[in-house]
Design a protein around this motif. Structure first.
Motif, PDB file in Angstrom:
ATOM      1  N   SER A  24       0.356  -1.065   0.254  1.00 57.35           N
ATOM      2  CA  SER A  24       0.186  -0.041   0.419  1.00 57.35           C
ATOM      3  C   SER A  24       0.821   1.276   0.105  1.00 57.35           C
ATOM      4  O   SER A  24      -0.101   2.539  -0.575  1.00 57.35           O
ATOM      5  N   LEU A  60       3.148 -12.997   1.968  1.00 52.60           N
ATOM      6  CA  LEU A  60       2.107 -11.487   1.351  1.00 52.60           C
ATOM      7  C   LEU A  60       0.572 -11.981   1.653  1.00 52.60           C
ATOM      8  O   LEU A  60       0.026 -12.681   1.300  1.00 52.60           O
ATOM      9  N   ILE A 123     -10.402  -2.108   6.557  1.00 51.48           N
ATOM     10  CA  ILE A 123      -8.971  -2.223   7.042  1.00 51.48           C
ATOM     11  C   ILE A 123      -8.807  -2.596   5.727  1.00 51.48           C
ATOM     12  O   ILE A 123      -9.511  -3.923   5.429  1.00 51.48           O
ATOM     13  N   GLY A 129      -3.509 -11.843   6.504  1.00 46.38           N
ATOM     14  CA  GLY A 129      -2.864 -10.152   7.897  1.00 46.38           C
ATOM     15  C   GLY A 129      -3.504 -10.084   8.886  1.00 46.38           C
ATOM     16  O   GLY A 129      -3.025  -9.410   9.588  1.00 46.38           O
ATOM     17  N   ALA A 130      -4.933  -9.837   9.136  1.00 46.17           N
ATOM     18  CA  ALA A 130      -5.857  -9.464  10.079  1.00 46.17           C
ATOM     19  C   ALA A 130      -5.745 -10.542  11.254  1.00 46.17           C
ATOM     20  O   ALA A 130      -5.188  -9.791  12.250  1.00 46.17           O
ATOM     21  N   VAL A 132      -2.689 -12.251  11.912  1.00 41.67           N
ATOM     22  CA  VAL A 132      -1.418 -12.492  11.599  1.00 41.67           C
ATOM     23  C   VAL A 132      -1.186 -10.443  12.718  1.00 41.67           C
ATOM     24  O   VAL A 132      -0.240 -10.393  13.895  1.00 41.67           O
ATOM     25  N   MET A 133      -1.571  -9.797  12.306  1.00 36.54           N
ATOM     26  CA  MET A 133      -2.239  -8.545  12.593  1.00 36.54           C
ATOM     27  C   MET A 133      -3.099  -8.041  13.887  1.00 36.54           C
ATOM     28  O   MET A 133      -2.724  -7.309  14.397  1.00 36.54           O
ATOM     29  N   LEU A 174       3.156 -16.393  16.393  1.00 39.37           N
ATOM     30  CA  LEU A 174       2.947 -17.372  15.771  1.00 39.37           C
ATOM     31  C   LEU A 174       4.576 -17.651  14.996  1.00 39.37           C
ATOM     32  O   LEU A 174       5.240 -16.232  15.335  1.00 39.37           O
ATOM     33  N   ALA A 178       5.560 -20.420   9.764  1.00 37.72           N
ATOM     34  CA  ALA A 178       3.928 -21.017  10.455  1.00 37.72           C
ATOM     35  C   ALA A 178       3.098 -20.281   8.898  1.00 37.72           C
ATOM     36  O   ALA A 178       3.537 -18.581   8.756  1.00 37.72           O
ATOM     37  N   HIS A 210      -8.677   8.630   6.319  1.00 35.78           N
ATOM     38  CA  HIS A 210      -7.434   8.430   6.005  1.00 35.78           C
ATOM     39  C   HIS A 210      -6.978   9.237   4.569  1.00 35.78           C
ATOM     40  O   HIS A 210      -6.463   8.783   3.847  1.00 35.78           O
ATOM     41  N   GLY A 218      -1.087   2.694   6.726  1.00 35.37           N
ATOM     42  CA  GLY A 218      -1.788   3.598   8.930  1.00 35.37           C
ATOM     43  C   GLY A 218      -0.972   3.525   9.365  1.00 35.37           C
ATOM     44  O   GLY A 218      -0.409   4.275   8.911  1.00 35.37           O
ATOM     45  N   PHE A 255       0.562   8.404  10.385  1.00 39.94           N
ATOM     46  CA  PHE A 255       0.812   8.200   9.206  1.00 39.94           C
ATOM     47  C   PHE A 255       2.282   8.627   8.215  1.00 39.94           C
ATOM     48  O   PHE A 255       1.620   9.842   8.476  1.00 39.94           O
ATOM     49  N   GLU A 289       4.429  -0.448  14.116  1.00 38.77           N
ATOM     50  CA  GLU A 289       3.619  -1.751  14.236  1.00 38.77           C
ATOM     51  C   GLU A 289       3.895  -2.023  12.765  1.00 38.77           C
ATOM     52  O   GLU A 289       3.730  -3.075  12.409  1.00 38.77           O
TER      53      GLU A 289
HETATM   54  C1  LIG Z   1      -4.962   3.181   4.600  1.00 43.16           C
HETATM   55  C2  LIG Z   1      -5.239   2.146   6.146  1.00 43.16           C
HETATM   56  C3  LIG Z   1      -5.594   2.246   7.204  1.00 43.16           C
HETATM   57  C4  LIG Z   1      -5.189   1.379   7.889  1.00 43.16           C
HETATM   58  N1  LIG Z   1      -5.963   1.010   9.380  1.00 43.16           N
HETATM   59  C5  LIG Z   1      -6.085   0.096  10.128  1.00 43.16           C
HETATM   60  C6  LIG Z   1      -7.009  -0.323  11.409  1.00 43.16           C
HETATM   61  O1  LIG Z   1      -7.605   0.650  11.080  1.00 43.16           O
HETATM   62  N2  LIG Z   1      -6.461  -1.332  11.855  1.00 43.16           N
HETATM   63  C7  LIG Z   1      -5.399  -1.976  11.568  1.00 43.16           C
HETATM   64  O2  LIG Z   1      -5.371  -3.298  12.900  1.00 43.16           O
HETATM   65  N3  LIG Z   1      -4.337  -1.620  10.428  1.00 43.16           N
HETATM   66  C8  LIG Z   1      -4.852  -1.048  10.292  1.00 43.16           C
HETATM   67  N4  LIG Z   1      -3.881  -0.939   9.298  1.00 43.16           N
HETATM   68  C9  LIG Z   1      -3.157  -1.952   8.709  1.00 43.16           C
HETATM   69  C10 LIG Z   1      -3.440  -3.005   7.949  1.00 43.16           C
HETATM   70  O3  LIG Z   1      -4.276  -2.411   6.829  1.00 43.16           O
HETATM   71  C11 LIG Z   1      -3.720  -4.172   8.582  1.00 43.16           C
HETATM   72  O4  LIG Z   1      -2.825  -4.390   9.650  1.00 43.16           O
HETATM   73  C12 LIG Z   1      -3.726  -5.168   8.078  1.00 43.16           C
HETATM   74  O5  LIG Z   1      -4.962  -6.368   8.882  1.00 43.16           O
HETATM   75  C13 LIG Z   1      -2.492  -6.181   7.273  1.00 43.16           C
HETATM   76  O6  LIG Z   1      -3.548  -7.172   6.328  1.00 43.16           O
HETATM   77  P1  LIG Z   1      -2.230  -7.826   4.744  1.00 43.16           P
HETATM   78  O7  LIG Z   1      -3.020  -8.532   4.605  1.00 43.16           O
HETATM   79  O8  LIG Z   1      -1.894  -6.500   4.165  1.00 43.16           O
HETATM   80  O9  LIG Z   1      -1.388  -7.643   5.633  1.00 43.16           O
HETATM   81  P2  LIG Z   1       0.761  -7.680   4.943  1.00 43.16           P
HETATM   82  O10 LIG Z   1       1.076  -6.085   5.217  1.00 43.16           O
HETATM   83  O11 LIG Z   1       0.572  -8.487   3.746  1.00 43.16           O
HETATM   84  O12 LIG Z   1       1.877  -8.708   5.783  1.00 43.16           O
HETATM   85  C14 LIG Z   1       1.317  -8.349   7.664  1.00 43.16           C
HETATM   86  C15 LIG Z   1       2.132  -9.379   8.047  1.00 43.16           C
HETATM   87  O13 LIG Z   1       1.876 -10.444   8.231  1.00 43.16           O
HETATM   88  C16 LIG Z   1       2.592 -11.739   7.300  1.00 43.16           C
HETATM   89  N5  LIG Z   1       0.902 -12.116   6.881  1.00 43.16           N
HETATM   90  C17 LIG Z   1       0.100 -12.436   5.828  1.00 43.16           C
HETATM   91  N6  LIG Z   1      -0.574 -12.832   5.803  1.00 43.16           N
HETATM   92  C18 LIG Z   1      -0.171 -14.549   6.557  1.00 43.16           C
HETATM   93  C19 LIG Z   1      -0.377 -15.712   6.186  1.00 43.16           C
HETATM   94  N7  LIG Z   1      -1.859 -15.792   5.928  1.00 43.16           N
HETATM   95  N8  LIG Z   1       0.074 -16.509   7.235  1.00 43.16           N
HETATM   96  C20 LIG Z   1       1.037 -16.055   8.092  1.00 43.16           C
HETATM   97  N9  LIG Z   1       1.869 -14.415   7.987  1.00 43.16           N
HETATM   98  C21 LIG Z   1       1.003 -14.047   6.925  1.00 43.16           C
HETATM   99  C22 LIG Z   1       3.130 -11.511   6.349  1.00 43.16           C
HETATM  100  O14 LIG Z   1       4.358 -12.062   6.182  1.00 43.16           O
HETATM  101  C23 LIG Z   1       3.991 -10.235   7.512  1.00 43.16           C
HETATM  102  O15 LIG Z   1       4.991 -10.007   8.734  1.00 43.16           O
HETATM  103  C24 LIG Z   1      -4.543   0.129   8.135  1.00 43.16           C
HETATM  104  C25 LIG Z   1      -3.553  -0.066   6.647  1.00 43.16           C
HETATM  105  C26 LIG Z   1      -3.692   0.981   5.769  1.00 43.16           C
HETATM  106  C27 LIG Z   1      -2.982   1.320   4.496  1.00 43.16           C
END
Ligand SMILES: Cc1cc2nc3c(=O)[nH]c(=O)nc-3n(C[C@H](O)[C@H](O)[C@H](O)COP(=O)(O)OP(=O)(O)OC[C@H]3O[C@@H](n4cnc5c(N)ncnc54)[C@H](O)[C@@H]3O)c2cc1C
Length: 306
Positions: A24, A60, A123, A129-130, A132-133, A174, A178, A210, A218, A255, A289
């Motif tokens: 992003s 990813l 989000i 990703g949701a 893991v984060m 995790l 994994a 945003h 984010g 941001f 983060e």
């Molecule tokens: C504009 C904007 C607003 C946002 N607002 C919020 C918010 O309000 N709240 C919030 O919590 N976050 C927010 N975020 C952050 C982000 O969207 C979240 O953290 C989201 O959950 C990340 O998911 P992703 O699939 O993009 O993960 P990625 O960025 O692709 O990966 C994140 C981590 O997870 C790992 N991962 C991903 N998928 C897997 C998998 N299947 N197995 C193992 N590891 C994996 C990756 O290797 C990396 O380490 C925002 C981001 C943006 C750009």
């Protein structure tokens, strides 16, 4: 090895794939390859091949919490783009594969009258990703509705209970290596109109919040206990300041935006500079983060630098 991957595993292989296309922030150098396995079997085969060849790999999701350095990733990026099945049961139980877009899932749940994730409307990123984060917004967090998670670890898939992930603020535990392939959720029943209204209100709030002036990931820093990262950063005078093409948003001090010509190095330098300055001015140590991966751009030979 990439030939083996292409010939022995079904899926889509992109060689020398620029990773700025998949994040992003829209920065980051190339991966040796990006591979989208067709299904579970091909994912295991791919991991086995990569491990046997000693080739590094990373997963990813939507790339919305990821800073990839300018030298890219010298390995294979696994993208679960094809893992998109969602099953919504009648008892509030839902199964979703890791590549499902989080916002699409939230929208489907709201339409089905299921509550528990509606505040996460908008989000970006995937279900994997949701997880893991432990993505969250308002009073809700993804981890709170998780019952079980399907993990590929080594060469084995297993369903593990939510308790195994020790969900905390924007984190889940995790084991290294994994891969999350699917989740089972338990949602509560809700008034569809109320859920829809919350979803719409959160989306409209996000559209404004945003509009930060450019591509971002984010919030860059986690909120320290009892404090807001954005307040500390703004209080230290960082709003609107930057490094190269990376700038702290005027709208939201936590941001960092790509003004259109940022390198990953600009963003990383800005993150480190803000961290050091906030600590110097306030004594608080901010923790990123966002996840940072890959290699810095190779240093140019001296003759080219003149
Ligand atoms: C504009 C904007 C607003 C946002 N607002 C919020 C918010 O309000 N709240 C919030 O919590 N976050 C927010 N975020 C952050 C982000 O969207 C979240 O953290 C989201 O959950 C990340 O998911 P992703 O699939 O993009 O993960 P990625 O960025 O692709 O990966 C994140 C981590 O997870 C790992 N991962 C991903 N998928 C897997 C998998 N299947 N197995 C193992 N590891 C994996 C990756 O290797 C990396 O380490 C925002 C981001 C943006 C750009």
């Amino acid at each position: 090895m990439l030939d083996d991957l292409m010939h022995r595993c079904r899926g889509h292989l992109l060689r020398d794939e620029p990773l700025w296309r998949h994040t992003s922030w829209q920065v980051g150098g190339p991966a040796a390859a990006l591979f989208r396995p067709a299904n579970h079997v091909d994912l295991v085969k791919a991991v086995r091949l990569l491990d046997a060849a000693g080739c590094p790999w990373l997963v990813l999701g939507g790339g919305s919490n990821l800073l990839v350095r300018d030298g890219g990733f010298q390995g294979v990026v696994l993208d679960l783009h094809e893992f998109t099945t969602v099953r919504i049961g009648t008892d509030g139980r839902v199964e979703a594969e890791a590549g499902v877009r989080l916002n699409g899932l939230v929208k489907q749940l709201v339409a089905a009258g299921l509550g528990g994730l509606e505040e996460l409307a908008g989000i970006p990123g995937t279900v994997g990703g949701a997880l893991v984060m432990n993505a969250g917004a308002g009073s809700q967090e993804f981890g709170r509705v998780v019952e079980e998670v399907e993990i590929l670890s080594g060469e084995t898939f297993s369903w593990r209970p939510a308790a195994a992930f020790a969900f905390g603020y924007r984190q889940a535990s995790l084991e290294p290596g994994a891969i999350v392939t699917a989740v089972r959720l338990h949602l509560s029943g809700g008034d569809p109109e109320m859920l829809q209204a919350t979803y719409a209100e959160r989306m409209s709030h996000r559209r404004q919040a945003h509009a930060v002036g450019g591509p971002s990931a984010g919030s860059v820093f986690r909120n320290p206990p009892g404090q807001k990262a954005w307040e500390l950063i703004a209080g230290c005078g960082w709003q609107g300041r930057g490094v190269g093409g990376a700038k702290v948003s005027e709208r939201h001090a936590n941001f960092i935006v790509n003004t259109g010509r940022a390198m990953a190095a600009d963003i990383e330098t800005l993150i480190e500079t803000i961290r050091a300055d906030v600590e110097r001015q306030t004594g608080v140590q901010l923790e990123a983060e966002v996840k940072i991966v890959g290699e810095p751009a190779a240093a140019r030979p001296v003759s080219e630098e003149a």
